[in-house]
Design a protein around this motif. Structure first.
Motif, short mmCIF file in Angstrom:
data_model
loop_
_atom_site.label_atom_id
_atom_site.label_comp_id
_atom_site.label_asym_id
_atom_site.label_seq_id
_atom_site.Cartn_x
_atom_site.Cartn_y
_atom_site.Cartn_z
N GLY A 83 0.80 -1.22 0.00
CA GLY A 83 0.00 0.00 0.00
C GLY A 83 0.83 1.27 0.00
N ILE A 84 2.11 1.17 0.37
CA ILE A 84 2.98 2.35 0.31
C ILE A 84 3.14 2.75 -1.15
N ARG A 85 2.98 4.03 -1.41
CA ARG A 85 3.00 4.52 -2.80
C ARG A 85 3.99 5.66 -2.96
N GLU A 86 4.62 5.71 -4.11
CA GLU A 86 5.53 6.82 -4.43
C GLU A 86 4.75 8.09 -4.67
N ASN A 87 5.45 9.22 -4.67
CA ASN A 87 4.80 10.49 -4.96
C ASN A 87 4.70 10.73 -6.46
N SER A 88 4.21 11.88 -6.84
CA SER A 88 3.98 12.16 -8.26
C SER A 88 5.26 12.23 -9.07
N ALA A 89 6.39 12.41 -8.39
CA ALA A 89 7.69 12.46 -9.07
C ALA A 89 8.34 11.10 -9.17
N GLY A 90 7.70 10.08 -8.60
CA GLY A 90 8.24 8.74 -8.67
C GLY A 90 9.13 8.37 -7.50
N GLY A 91 9.09 9.15 -6.43
CA GLY A 91 9.93 8.87 -5.27
C GLY A 91 9.21 9.19 -3.98
N GLY A 92 10.00 9.66 -3.00
CA GLY A 92 9.41 10.10 -1.75
C GLY A 92 9.06 9.02 -0.76
N THR A 93 9.46 7.78 -1.00
CA THR A 93 9.15 6.71 -0.06
C THR A 93 10.22 6.62 1.02
N LYS A 94 9.94 5.88 2.07
CA LYS A 94 10.94 5.66 3.11
C LYS A 94 12.09 4.79 2.59
N PHE A 95 11.84 4.04 1.53
CA PHE A 95 12.89 3.22 0.94
C PHE A 95 13.93 4.12 0.26
N HIS A 96 13.47 5.15 -0.43
CA HIS A 96 14.38 6.13 -1.02
C HIS A 96 15.19 6.83 0.08
N SER A 97 14.50 7.29 1.11
CA SER A 97 15.18 8.04 2.18
C SER A 97 16.24 7.19 2.85
N TRP A 98 15.90 5.93 3.13
CA TRP A 98 16.87 5.04 3.77
C TRP A 98 18.09 4.84 2.87
N TYR A 99 17.86 4.57 1.59
CA TYR A 99 18.98 4.29 0.70
C TYR A 99 19.88 5.51 0.57
N THR A 116 24.82 13.65 -6.92
CA THR A 116 24.75 13.47 -5.47
C THR A 116 23.80 12.33 -5.15
N VAL A 117 23.79 11.90 -3.89
CA VAL A 117 22.89 10.82 -3.50
C VAL A 117 21.43 11.21 -3.70
N TYR A 118 21.15 12.50 -3.82
CA TYR A 118 19.77 12.94 -4.05
C TYR A 118 19.27 12.56 -5.44
N ASP A 119 20.19 12.11 -6.31
CA ASP A 119 19.76 11.57 -7.59
C ASP A 119 18.87 10.34 -7.40
N TYR A 120 18.97 9.70 -6.24
CA TYR A 120 18.13 8.54 -5.96
C TYR A 120 16.75 8.92 -5.46
N ALA A 121 16.51 10.19 -5.23
CA ALA A 121 15.26 10.62 -4.58
C ALA A 121 14.02 10.20 -5.35
N ASN A 122 14.10 10.19 -6.67
CA ASN A 122 12.95 9.82 -7.50
C ASN A 122 13.29 8.68 -8.46
N ALA A 123 14.31 7.90 -8.10
CA ALA A 123 14.75 6.80 -8.96
C ALA A 123 13.85 5.58 -8.79
N PRO A 124 13.80 4.68 -9.80
CA PRO A 124 13.08 3.42 -9.63
C PRO A 124 13.56 2.71 -8.37
N TRP A 125 12.65 2.12 -7.62
CA TRP A 125 12.99 1.74 -6.25
C TRP A 125 12.71 0.29 -5.88
N CYS A 126 12.49 -0.58 -6.85
CA CYS A 126 12.21 -1.97 -6.50
C CYS A 126 13.39 -2.63 -5.79
N ALA A 127 14.62 -2.36 -6.24
CA ALA A 127 15.79 -2.93 -5.57
C ALA A 127 16.03 -2.27 -4.22
#
Length: 232
Positions: A83-99, A116-127
């Motif tokens: 049920g956890i969902r990404e934001n409209s930019a494709g990121g914003g989850t706790k999984f992004h923040s942790w990584y 910078t590591v912020y490039d991961y902020a809206n990156a595909p996040w399955c891994a």
């Protein structure tokens, strides 16, 4: 779905936590010797114990220092994220923040390119989702951690934990075109159940409309499976 790395230019992906079959790694990606401390100790007096240890895979040796965690426990952690969902930019989850806050982000950024590591902020996040679950379970060193599915799969293979059987808790790697090359992997998730009819039930992040969901997938889309070290 695009490949899960920051740049599209193909390049050889290094192993997540070690570059060869004989080595696993520590928390920052540094290769460890079999004793887990970056050095090889003198041979033990008990040669039978030495032979038994040598027969284990690198990840099984690393797992001796970790909590005993079952596949059911990992699947429970993963299921509770449904049920956890990404934001409209494709990121914003706790999984992004942790990584992004982990030391691994800087390592994979240097490997794959980016600013910078912020490039991961809206990156595909399955891994990132799979890696986060391993961290929460306390077995990240045998689950691996990466934002790039191909490198994650190669790490399992390089450490001798790769195969074709969909056991519960295994990490399933998908190629939507049905290819069987690791370099063609598009997506990753956890096996919950082999349905026995040519499909598996999975728990995946970054699926559907950018959610964590339980899905049913045809095994024809599977490239292979990575096997974390679980207790019975």
């Amino acid at each position: 779905m695009t490949k899960h790395r920051l740049i599209s230019t193909p390049r050889a992906a290094c192993a997540i936590m070690g570059a060869c079959v004989a080595l696993a790694t520590g928390a920052t990606g540094t290769a460890l010797a079999a004793d887990g401390h970056g050095v090889v100790n003198a041979p033990p007096v008990d040669t039978k114990a030495q032979d038994a240890k040598a027969a284990k895979t690198p990840l099984q040796i690393v797992a001796e220092r970790l909590p005993k965690v079952s596949a059911a426990k990992v699947l429970d952690i993963a299921s509770k994220q449904i049920g956890i969902r990404e934001n409209s930019a494709g990121g914003g989850t706790k999984f992004h923040s942790w990584y992004m806050s982990s030391p691994r982000a800087k390592e994979t950024l240097a490997r794959d390119g980016g600013n910078t590591v912020y490039d991961y902020a809206n990156a595909p996040w399955c891994a990132m989702f799979v890696s986060w679950v391993g961290e929460m379970a306390g077995i990240r060193p045998t689950m691996g951690w990466d934002a790039y599915t191909v490198a994650h799969a190669k790490w399992f293979k390089d450490n001798g934990h790769w195969g074709t059987i969909p056991t519960p808790g295994a990490v399933a790697y998908f190629d939507w075109a049905g290819g069987k090359s690791i370099d063609g992997i598009d997506h990753v998730g956890f096996v919950k159940k082999d349905n026995g009819d040519g499909t598996i039930t999975t728990i995946e992040g970054n699926t559907g409309n950018g959610d964590v969901e339980q899905r049913v997938r045809p095994v024809s889309q599977i490239v292979g499976y990575g096997y974390p070290v679980y207790s019975n």
